[in-house]
Design an enzyme around this catalytic site. Structure first.
Site, PDB file in Angstrom:
ATOM      1  N   LYS A   1      16.690  96.680  65.023  1.00  0.00           N
ATOM      2  CA  LYS A   1      15.931  96.703  66.275  1.00  0.00           C
ATOM      3  C   LYS A   1      16.804  96.212  67.427  1.00  0.00           C
ATOM      4  O   LYS A   1      16.888  96.830  68.472  1.00  0.00           O
ATOM      5  CB  LYS A   1      14.689  95.821  66.105  1.00  0.00           C
ATOM      6  CG  LYS A   1      13.782  95.779  67.292  1.00  0.00           C
ATOM      7  CD  LYS A   1      12.510  95.030  66.956  1.00  0.00           C
ATOM      8  CE  LYS A   1      11.688  94.793  68.204  1.00  0.00           C
ATOM      9  NZ  LYS A   1      10.449  94.062  67.937  1.00  0.00           N
TER      10      LYS A   1
ATOM     11  N   HIS B   1       5.586  87.564  30.851  1.00  0.00           N
ATOM     12  CA  HIS B   1       6.509  86.877  29.944  1.00  0.00           C
ATOM     13  C   HIS B   1       7.365  85.886  30.706  1.00  0.00           C
ATOM     14  O   HIS B   1       8.437  85.494  30.251  1.00  0.00           O
ATOM     15  CB  HIS B   1       7.367  87.915  29.222  1.00  0.00           C
ATOM     16  CG  HIS B   1       6.527  88.827  28.385  1.00  0.00           C
ATOM     17  ND1 HIS B   1       6.195  88.555  27.076  1.00  0.00           N
ATOM     18  CD2 HIS B   1       5.869  89.968  28.710  1.00  0.00           C
ATOM     19  CE1 HIS B   1       5.406  89.508  26.618  1.00  0.00           C
ATOM     20  NE2 HIS B   1       5.185  90.376  27.593  1.00  0.00           N
TER      21      HIS B   1
ATOM     22  N   GLU C   1      24.400  90.142  60.115  1.00  0.00           N
ATOM     23  CA  GLU C   1      24.592  90.747  58.796  1.00  0.00           C
ATOM     24  C   GLU C   1      24.760  92.264  58.921  1.00  0.00           C
ATOM     25  O   GLU C   1      25.670  92.868  58.345  1.00  0.00           O
ATOM     26  CB  GLU C   1      23.374  90.471  57.892  1.00  0.00           C
ATOM     27  CG  GLU C   1      23.175  89.010  57.523  1.00  0.00           C
ATOM     28  CD  GLU C   1      22.242  88.282  58.483  1.00  0.00           C
ATOM     29  OE1 GLU C   1      22.225  88.619  59.684  1.00  0.00           O
ATOM     30  OE2 GLU C   1      21.542  87.363  58.030  1.00  0.00           O
TER      31      GLU C   1
ATOM     32  N   LYS D   1      20.397  80.592  62.424  1.00  0.00           N
ATOM     33  CA  LYS D   1      21.337  81.599  62.954  1.00  0.00           C
ATOM     34  C   LYS D   1      22.265  80.951  63.972  1.00  0.00           C
ATOM     35  O   LYS D   1      23.472  81.169  63.969  1.00  0.00           O
ATOM     36  CB  LYS D   1      20.563  82.711  63.678  1.00  0.00           C
ATOM     37  CG  LYS D   1      19.907  83.733  62.811  1.00  0.00           C
ATOM     38  CD  LYS D   1      19.433  84.875  63.711  1.00  0.00           C
ATOM     39  CE  LYS D   1      18.315  85.682  63.126  1.00  0.00           C
ATOM     40  NZ  LYS D   1      17.715  86.634  64.062  1.00  0.00           N
TER      41      LYS D   1
ATOM     42  N   GLY E   1       9.659  93.888  63.642  1.00  0.00           N
ATOM     43  CA  GLY E   1      10.558  94.274  62.547  1.00  0.00           C
ATOM     44  C   GLY E   1       9.820  94.490  61.237  1.00  0.00           C
ATOM     45  O   GLY E   1       9.991  95.503  60.562  1.00  0.00           O
ATOM     46  N   ARG E   2       8.955  93.542  60.870  1.00  0.00           N
ATOM     47  CA  ARG E   2       8.287  93.633  59.559  1.00  0.00           C
ATOM     48  C   ARG E   2       7.148  94.645  59.551  1.00  0.00           C
ATOM     49  O   ARG E   2       6.515  94.854  58.520  1.00  0.00           O
ATOM     50  CB  ARG E   2       7.812  92.248  59.133  1.00  0.00           C
ATOM     51  CG  ARG E   2       6.998  91.499  60.173  1.00  0.00           C
ATOM     52  CD  ARG E   2       6.908  90.009  59.843  1.00  0.00           C
ATOM     53  NE  ARG E   2       6.233  89.238  60.885  1.00  0.00           N
ATOM     54  CZ  ARG E   2       6.820  88.707  61.936  1.00  0.00           C
ATOM     55  NH1 ARG E   2       8.130  88.899  62.129  1.00  0.00           N
ATOM     56  NH2 ARG E   2       6.150  88.006  62.825  1.00  0.00           N
TER      57      ARG E   2
ATOM     58  N   GLU F   1       6.692  85.602  57.313  1.00  0.00           N
ATOM     59  CA  GLU F   1       7.306  85.572  58.646  1.00  0.00           C
ATOM     60  C   GLU F   1       6.211  85.661  59.715  1.00  0.00           C
ATOM     61  O   GLU F   1       6.384  85.190  60.829  1.00  0.00           O
ATOM     62  CB  GLU F   1       8.316  86.724  58.803  1.00  0.00           C
ATOM     63  CG  GLU F   1       9.313  86.497  59.932  1.00  0.00           C
ATOM     64  CD  GLU F   1      10.519  87.421  59.894  1.00  0.00           C
ATOM     65  OE1 GLU F   1      11.625  86.987  59.552  1.00  0.00           O
ATOM     66  OE2 GLU F   1      10.347  88.618  60.226  1.00  0.00           O
TER      67      GLU F   1
HETATM   68  O1  F6P Z   1      14.615  87.688  60.054  1.00  0.00           O
HETATM   69  C1  F6P Z   1      14.475  87.776  61.423  1.00  0.00           C
HETATM   70  C2  F6P Z   1      14.423  89.186  61.913  1.00  0.00           C
HETATM   71  O2  F6P Z   1      14.353  89.159  63.283  1.00  0.00           O
HETATM   72  C3  F6P Z   1      13.282  90.000  61.322  1.00  0.00           C
HETATM   73  O3  F6P Z   1      12.089  89.798  61.947  1.00  0.00           O
HETATM   74  C4  F6P Z   1      13.828  91.368  61.452  1.00  0.00           C
HETATM   75  O4  F6P Z   1      13.103  92.264  60.680  1.00  0.00           O
HETATM   76  C5  F6P Z   1      15.245  91.157  60.996  1.00  0.00           C
HETATM   77  O5  F6P Z   1      15.609  89.900  61.544  1.00  0.00           O
HETATM   78  C6  F6P Z   1      16.233  92.209  61.395  1.00  0.00           C
HETATM   79  O6  F6P Z   1      16.340  92.345  62.784  1.00  0.00           O
HETATM   80  P1  F6P Z   1      16.993  93.616  63.439  1.00  0.00           P
HETATM   81  O7  F6P Z   1      16.181  94.806  63.065  1.00  0.00           O
HETATM   82  O8  F6P Z   1      16.985  93.363  64.922  1.00  0.00           O
HETATM   83  O9  F6P Z   1      18.390  93.742  62.907  1.00  0.00           O
END
Ligand code: F6P
Length: 548
Positions: A206, A385, A212, A513, A268-269, A354
């Site tokens: 987003k 199990h 990452e 972060k 995002g979620r 979240e």
């Molecule tokens: O974990 C935090 C967060 O902002 C989530 O809400 C989101 O889904 C994820 O990081 C990834 O963010 P982006 O889509 O901006 O890379």
């Protein structure tokens, strides 16, 4: 906006809890042959049985009053109406617009967002058909065989879960992979055996700034360029982006024509319904993706228009509140009896935790009541199990959700019947339990010596009275899956509304972060700044090991 604990229904529920906490579900079932009919909902093809919950008609009535008194109806209207209910980020919350299959316009700041939603769906259709049809070619002219989705959190978990869940609908000669972790092992292991000439990367973020994702995307780009002899024109054939940040996408080197847009009113979620779901569309085709949207839309309509007493997400949300706030249950287990739903608990973990893992209310006050539960779980029968021992006999009360389809996608001997039998049996065992007397009688019948009977009977006693819901549906189709996911989204909404918290920001992920950005150069050998003694010692130990 009212603190829930100040509502009359909250106090009434507290008093009511005292009345029924000592009563057993087994006795309620014995006394009332209609219990299952009264506490289950049949919605379309989905049967939701919630009769194995520690509720009576009075409990349900009081919970429904709580929903009414907390202003839930107005909150639902505000969300669907495009109001900026994400007040800390000053944003509307409109994932429902992404799957609005009606002609109804949905406005944000006076502008109907539906034309833009439809435009991106058309773009997704065109692109996915080109890739699936083999017309989209890599830099040497070969068709795409592998798609790698690079994203994390909501840009990974939702699409990964749905793609896995819909495996029986996949196009066989197009494999879809997911890379999320910044740990290079994730990317390296995924790329093993893939061919640069036939691999397509979807960089899904987003913000297009997530550390990452950008780190993985850069390494993937290097991997491609090694094979393309450094020819950067290859990027356009192998990288597409899904983002709200056009500028950053361009700066990365991705052709803006290969960008799929979404909007800041999609959390995002909650984003798998947008172009974030492009990997799903590539795996199963756009028609199936639209069936998924259709299923979610039908659940949205149900949630928006059905009276609370027959409203599936409302009932689910209220049950969760009953256990979290009155029984003191701290966690909630999700147990899909479906191997294809193996990532469902992971997705719900982000969705729920979240969203509702919050400690301040909408006015910034620290709350003095429990909010979102710890969500966990895994597929049956594997969990049986592993941790089911705790569900049955521990000191913890863990409400459970079971999910199972009447039909499998396959026909292999007795497998599916055995699976379903286990699912139903676990829910029954949790509810009924086994009394000391029953256990003792069984042991006696088996000929266990008298002097061992009491000890073994105690160990084999199951208290029962452990609550669960069960979803039963004909088959895990895209449409059913869409409805189930949307149902959980709205359950989270209901709970957030009653707890009077903002379910749509995620400030809790920020501090770590920020600190990681400071620590990174320190690990590289830069001057170590101010830290507590523990963190400093760990940085020094890391640096020491770098020199050996
Ligand atoms: O974990 C935090 C967060 O902002 C989530 O809400 C989101 O889904 C994820 O990081 C990834 O963010 P982006 O889509 O901006 O890379």
């Amino acid at each position: 906006m009212t603190t829930p604990t100040a509502l009359p229904a909250w106090n009434a529920l507290q008093a009511h809890w005292q009345e029924i906490a000592g009563q057993h579900l087994r006795d309620w079932f014995a006394a009332d042959p209609q219990r299952c009919q009264r506490f289950s909902l049949r919605w379309g093809d989905i049967l939701f049985d919630y009769s194995k919950h520690r509720i009576t008609d009075k409990t349900q009535g009081l919970l429904l009053q709580l929903a009414q008194q907390s202003g839930l109806a107005a909150r639902i209207e505000a969300m669907f109406g495009g109001e900026k209910i994400n007040i800390t980020e000053d944003r509307a919350v409109l994932h429902v617009a992404l799957r609005n299959r009606s002609d109804r316009p949905i406005y944000v700041d006076g502008e109907d967002v539906m034309p833009a939603v439809r435009r991106v769906l058309t773009q997704m259709r065109r692109f996915s058909e080109q890739v699936r049809g083999g017309q989209w070619r890599g830099f040497t002219g070969r068709p795409i065989t592998d798609v790698v989705n690079i994203g994390i959190g909501g840009s990974d978990l939702g699409p990964r879960m749905v793609t896995t869940a819909l495996t029986p609908y996949h196009k066989e000669d197009l494999r879809v992979h997911y890379v999320a972790n910044v740990d290079e092992a994730d990317l390296i292991e995924t790329l093993k055996g893939l061919d640069q000439e036939t691999t397509l990367f979807l960089v899904v973020s987003k913000t297009f700034t997530t550390q990452e994702t950008m780190t993985n995307a850069r390494s993937a780009r290097d991997w491609l360029l090694t094979a393309a002899g450094g020819d950067e024109t290859a990027i356009a054939r192998h990288f597409v982006a899904v983002s709200t940040n056009r500028h950053a996408v361009q700066a990365f080197g991705i052709d803006p024509d290969n960008m799929f847009e979404f909007w800041d009113w999609v959390g995002g979620r909650y984003s798998l319904w947008s172009a974030v779901g492009l990997s799903i569309a590539l795996a199963v085709g756009m028609d199936r993706f639209e069936e998924l949207l259709q299923g979610a839309f039908e659940m949205d309509e149900h949630f928006r228009t059905t009276p609370f007493s027959r409203n599936l997400p409302v009932i689910m949300g209220l049950l969760g509140i009953w256990y979290a706030n009155f029984f003191g249950a701290e966690s909630h287990a999700v147990l899909p009896y479906d191997q294809y739903l193996r990532h469902f608990p992971d997705h719900l973990q982000q969705l729920d935790m979240e969203s509702n893992g919050k400690r301040v209310d909408l006015e910034g006050r620290v709350v003095d009541y429990a909010t979102g539960p710890i969500v966990w779980g895994q597929t049956g029968t594997n969990g049986q199990h592993s941790f089911f021992q705790l569900l049955h006999q521990s000191t913890h009360l863990v409400p459970c959700d079971f999910l199972v389809a009447a039909h499998s996608h396959h026909e292999l001997g007795d497998h599916h019947r055995i699976l379903v039998a286990n699912c139903l049996a676990q829910a029954e065992a949790l509810m009924r339990g086994r009394t000391f007397e029953e256990a003792r009688a069984e042991l006696e019948a088996e000929g266990v010596p008298e002097d061992r009977l009491d000890l073994l009977a105690a160990a084999k006693t199951f208290p029962g009275n452990r609550p669960s819901s069960l979803f039963l549906y004909p088959k895990l189709t895209p449409r059913i899956l869409g409805s189930l996911i949307a149902c959980y989204e709205h359950k989270v909404f209901v709970q957030g509304a009653i707890w009077n918290i903002n379910s749509f920001d995620q400030m809790g992920v920020e501090l770590g972060k920020q600190l990681a950005r400071r620590i990174l150069p320190e690990l590289e050998g830069g001057q170590i700044g101010e830290h507590d003694a523990s963190t400093r010692a760990l940085i020094e130990a890391y640096r020491h090991w770098q020199t050996r």
